[in-house]
Write a protein that holds these residues in place. Sequence first.
Motif, PDB file in Angstrom:
ATOM      1  N   PRO A 122       1.167  -1.109  -0.596  1.00 17.65           N
ATOM      2  CA  PRO A 122       0.159  -0.129  -0.259  1.00 17.65           C
ATOM      3  C   PRO A 122       0.905   1.471  -0.049  1.00 17.65           C
ATOM      4  CG  PRO A 122      -1.046  -1.417   1.321  1.00 17.65           C
ATOM      5  CD  PRO A 122       0.455  -1.801   1.155  1.00 17.65           C
ATOM      6  N   ASP A 123       0.061   2.444  -0.634  1.00 16.17           N
ATOM      7  CA  ASP A 123       1.020   3.951  -0.187  1.00 16.17           C
ATOM      8  C   ASP A 123       1.758   3.951   0.586  1.00 16.17           C
ATOM      9  OD1 ASP A 123       0.549   3.593  -3.296  1.00 16.17           O
ATOM     10  OD2 ASP A 123      -0.825   5.375  -2.983  1.00 16.17           O
ATOM     11  N   GLU A 124       1.266   3.529   1.312  1.00 16.36           N
ATOM     12  CA  GLU A 124       0.940   4.365   3.120  1.00 16.36           C
ATOM     13  C   GLU A 124       2.560   3.616   3.562  1.00 16.36           C
ATOM     14  OE1 GLU A 124      -2.047   3.095   2.074  1.00 16.36           O
ATOM     15  OE2 GLU A 124      -3.372   4.723   2.576  1.00 16.36           O
ATOM     16  N   GLU A 125       2.690   2.271   3.183  1.00 16.13           N
ATOM     17  CA  GLU A 125       3.731   1.275   3.197  1.00 16.13           C
ATOM     18  C   GLU A 125       4.828   2.149   2.613  1.00 16.13           C
ATOM     19  OE1 GLU A 125       5.367  -3.064   3.841  1.00 16.13           O
ATOM     20  OE2 GLU A 125       3.110  -2.497   3.409  1.00 16.13           O
ATOM     21  N   LEU A 126       4.450   2.209   1.644  1.00 17.29           N
ATOM     22  CA  LEU A 126       5.672   2.433   0.254  1.00 17.29           C
ATOM     23  C   LEU A 126       6.139   4.040   0.710  1.00 17.29           C
ATOM     24  CD1 LEU A 126       6.650   2.454  -2.309  1.00 17.29           C
ATOM     25  CD2 LEU A 126       5.591   2.968  -3.240  1.00 17.29           C
ATOM     26  N   VAL A 127       5.865   4.694   1.152  1.00 14.89           N
ATOM     27  CA  VAL A 127       5.881   5.941   1.940  1.00 14.89           C
ATOM     28  C   VAL A 127       7.104   5.755   3.088  1.00 14.89           C
ATOM     29  CG1 VAL A 127       5.761   7.826   2.919  1.00 14.89           C
ATOM     30  CG2 VAL A 127       4.497   7.622   1.256  1.00 14.89           C
ATOM     31  N   THR A 144       2.212  -4.434  -9.982  1.00 19.76           N
ATOM     32  CA  THR A 144       1.646  -5.500 -10.478  1.00 19.76           C
ATOM     33  C   THR A 144       0.479  -5.142 -11.421  1.00 19.76           C
ATOM     34  OG1 THR A 144      -0.286  -4.781  -8.672  1.00 19.76           O
ATOM     35  CG2 THR A 144       1.043  -6.156  -7.898  1.00 19.76           C
ATOM     36  N   PRO A 145      -0.411  -6.374 -12.142  1.00 21.68           N
ATOM     37  CA  PRO A 145      -0.649  -5.792 -12.818  1.00 21.68           C
ATOM     38  C   PRO A 145      -1.850  -4.738 -12.509  1.00 21.68           C
ATOM     39  CG  PRO A 145      -0.667  -8.068 -12.840  1.00 21.68           C
ATOM     40  CD  PRO A 145      -0.075  -7.389 -12.096  1.00 21.68           C
ATOM     41  N   GLU A 146      -2.562  -4.133 -11.891  1.00 22.49           N
ATOM     42  CA  GLU A 146      -3.756  -3.536 -11.082  1.00 22.49           C
ATOM     43  C   GLU A 146      -2.647  -2.361 -11.589  1.00 22.49           C
ATOM     44  OE1 GLU A 146      -3.035  -6.286  -9.344  1.00 22.49           O
ATOM     45  OE2 GLU A 146      -4.877  -6.864  -9.873  1.00 22.49           O
ATOM     46  N   ASP A 147      -1.995  -1.754 -11.029  1.00 22.90           N
ATOM     47  CA  ASP A 147      -0.571  -0.393 -11.048  1.00 22.90           C
ATOM     48  C   ASP A 147      -0.725   0.039 -12.095  1.00 22.90           C
ATOM     49  OD1 ASP A 147       0.255  -0.650  -8.516  1.00 22.90           O
ATOM     50  OD2 ASP A 147       1.242  -2.285  -9.368  1.00 22.90           O
ATOM     51  N   ASP A 148      -1.235   0.985 -12.394  1.00 23.90           N
ATOM     52  CA  ASP A 148      -0.745   2.491 -13.531  1.00 23.90           C
ATOM     53  C   ASP A 148       0.433   2.931 -13.379  1.00 23.90           C
ATOM     54  OD1 ASP A 148      -1.180   4.177 -11.718  1.00 23.90           O
ATOM     55  OD2 ASP A 148      -3.314   4.941 -12.860  1.00 23.90           O
ATOM     56  N   GLY A 149       1.208   3.188 -12.646  1.00 23.93           N
ATOM     57  CA  GLY A 149       2.514   3.758 -13.440  1.00 23.93           C
ATOM     58  C   GLY A 149       2.388   5.019 -12.116  1.00 23.93           C
ATOM     59  N   SER A 150       1.210   5.052 -11.070  1.00 27.81           N
ATOM     60  CA  SER A 150       1.295   6.173 -10.982  1.00 27.81           C
ATOM     61  C   SER A 150       1.777   6.659  -9.422  1.00 27.81           C
ATOM     62  CB  SER A 150      -0.409   7.071 -10.310  1.00 27.81           C
ATOM     63  OG  SER A 150      -0.655   5.690  -9.645  1.00 27.81           O
ATOM     64  N   LEU A 183       5.744   6.515 -15.911  1.00 27.04           N
ATOM     65  CA  LEU A 183       7.342   6.586 -14.942  1.00 27.04           C
ATOM     66  C   LEU A 183       7.594   7.821 -15.495  1.00 27.04           C
ATOM     67  CD1 LEU A 183       7.310   2.511 -15.288  1.00 27.04           C
ATOM     68  CD2 LEU A 183       6.698   3.750 -13.844  1.00 27.04           C
ATOM     69  N   ASP A 184       8.058   8.232 -16.911  1.00 24.17           N
ATOM     70  CA  ASP A 184       8.891   8.591 -17.699  1.00 24.17           C
ATOM     71  C   ASP A 184       8.435   9.978 -16.855  1.00 24.17           C
ATOM     72  OD1 ASP A 184      10.618   9.937 -19.090  1.00 24.17           O
ATOM     73  OD2 ASP A 184       9.076  10.286 -20.165  1.00 24.17           O
ATOM     74  N   ARG A 185       7.854  10.178 -16.455  1.00 24.81           N
ATOM     75  CA  ARG A 185       7.546  11.852 -15.468  1.00 24.81           C
ATOM     76  C   ARG A 185       7.958  11.861 -14.393  1.00 24.81           C
ATOM     77  NH1 ARG A 185       2.206  11.805 -13.869  1.00 24.81           N
ATOM     78  NH2 ARG A 185       2.107  14.306 -12.956  1.00 24.81           N
ATOM     79  N   HIS A 186       7.931  10.486 -13.420  1.00 25.83           N
ATOM     80  CA  HIS A 186       8.504  10.888 -12.107  1.00 25.83           C
ATOM     81  C   HIS A 186      10.148  10.537 -12.362  1.00 25.83           C
ATOM     82  CE1 HIS A 186       4.910  10.822 -10.581  1.00 25.83           C
ATOM     83  NE2 HIS A 186       4.584  10.481 -11.104  1.00 25.83           N
ATOM     84  N   GLY A 187      10.485  10.668 -13.174  1.00 29.79           N
ATOM     85  CA  GLY A 187      12.468  10.001 -13.197  1.00 29.79           C
ATOM     86  C   GLY A 187      12.903   9.109 -13.116  1.00 29.79           C
ATOM     87  N   VAL A 188      11.894   7.968 -13.631  1.00 27.59           N
ATOM     88  CA  VAL A 188      12.348   6.423 -14.055  1.00 27.59           C
ATOM     89  C   VAL A 188      13.034   5.874 -14.657  1.00 27.59           C
ATOM     90  CG1 VAL A 188      11.720   4.026 -13.781  1.00 27.59           C
ATOM     91  CG2 VAL A 188      10.589   5.794 -12.619  1.00 27.59           C
ATOM     92  N   GLU A 189      14.861   5.672 -14.711  1.00 25.53           N
ATOM     93  CA  GLU A 189      15.295   5.164 -14.888  1.00 25.53           C
ATOM     94  C   GLU A 189      14.955   4.168 -15.889  1.00 25.53           C
ATOM     95  OE1 GLU A 189      19.299   5.123 -12.946  1.00 25.53           O
ATOM     96  OE2 GLU A 189      18.681   3.093 -12.396  1.00 25.53           O
ATOM     97  N   LEU A 190      14.283   2.839 -15.508  1.00 23.27           N
ATOM     98  CA  LEU A 190      14.637   2.006 -16.156  1.00 23.27           C
ATOM     99  C   LEU A 190      13.040   0.977 -16.472  1.00 23.27           C
ATOM    100  CD1 LEU A 190      15.293  -0.967 -14.725  1.00 23.27           C
ATOM    101  CD2 LEU A 190      17.555  -0.002 -15.369  1.00 23.27           C
ATOM    102  N   LEU A 191      12.416   0.457 -17.497  1.00 20.57           N
ATOM    103  CA  LEU A 191      11.474  -0.996 -16.499  1.00 20.57           C
ATOM    104  C   LEU A 191      11.382  -2.270 -17.286  1.00 20.57           C
ATOM    105  CD1 LEU A 191       8.329  -0.976 -16.161  1.00 20.57           C
ATOM    106  CD2 LEU A 191       7.791  -0.405 -18.716  1.00 20.57           C
TER     107      LEU A 191
END
Length: 331
Positions: A122-127, A144-150, A183-191
């Motif tokens: 969950p987001d809270e745990e990620l933070v 996971t498949p439910e994720d949209d990259g946000s 992902l690119d909006r958040h500076g991710v370097e590879l997928l």
Amino acid sequence: MRLSHHEVVIALKKPFVSNTGTTTEVRQSIVELHWEGLLGHGTSRGATPAELDGCAPLLAHASPYGIRAALERLQVTEATRAALDMALHDLLGKATGQPLHRLLGLDGLPMEPTALSIGACPDEELVQQARELADWPILKLKLTPEDDGSRAGVLRSVYGGRIRIDGNGSWTPDQALRVAEELDRHGVELLEQPVAPGALDDLQYVHERSPVPVFADEDCAGPEDVLRLRGRVSGINIKLLKCGGLARAHEMLLLARACGLRTMLGCKVESALGTTAMAQLAGLADHLDLDGPVGLLDDPFTGVRIDRGDLTLPEEPGIGATPVKQHRGED
């Protein structure tokens, strides 16, 4: 040469969640090769006792100076081959009195920091995790498949370091492109492995359109896959249990470089034995994902030191991984 083996069960400090399930412990086979008073160690996840027992007579007259000849006699799974290859290389270093990276002529090469993986949560745990890991230079987030990259944006909101994303084959090609744009909006370097393995045309479709470099993982198991992936991805993730050991991993690194592919050395959640073995080749790789032992509660081996991403290779002969105590398991 005499072969023995046993299984160890290693608990994790906390469950690790990915698209493939939740892991709370890891089971590994520990292989020991006895030769002229020396002991070589290897490890595997997936080797069966029966398969290992069947290798014993084929290795009875083997020598660490003939690793390739010894391995070519074996008709076994890649996981079993990896464990035996590892133990043979460990013996070779001990027989010559040299750390394996030095024996391979890789001493002194600079090594990238390793990423540390964060499981799906969950987001809270990620933070919370990201704040605790603020001084790690690279974090890799499992989606996971439910994720949209946000969720990469959630991570970026509290973490200023380098971010990588592992999709574990979660999306269709068009979904993967939408994720990559986010992902690119958040500076991710590879997928890594955005689409299901086995569909190289889909992987190439994403690679040619993605603003984030695409790496193959599950689609890259051996040297032949390096050639198939040329022009279809930006890079590949090499793992010992997929490719069958250090000899093949070394071959894949050199072949990928010749093909213009970037390289990452990866691992599973595993003991320091396997991670230290792969780290011997770290100087040849562009990226490292060798955090396997970090989340273990009680590692049966010591080896490579990992200090907030920085790797220090052991200087002992061979792989340099040392057993620390007996673990529960069975022969």
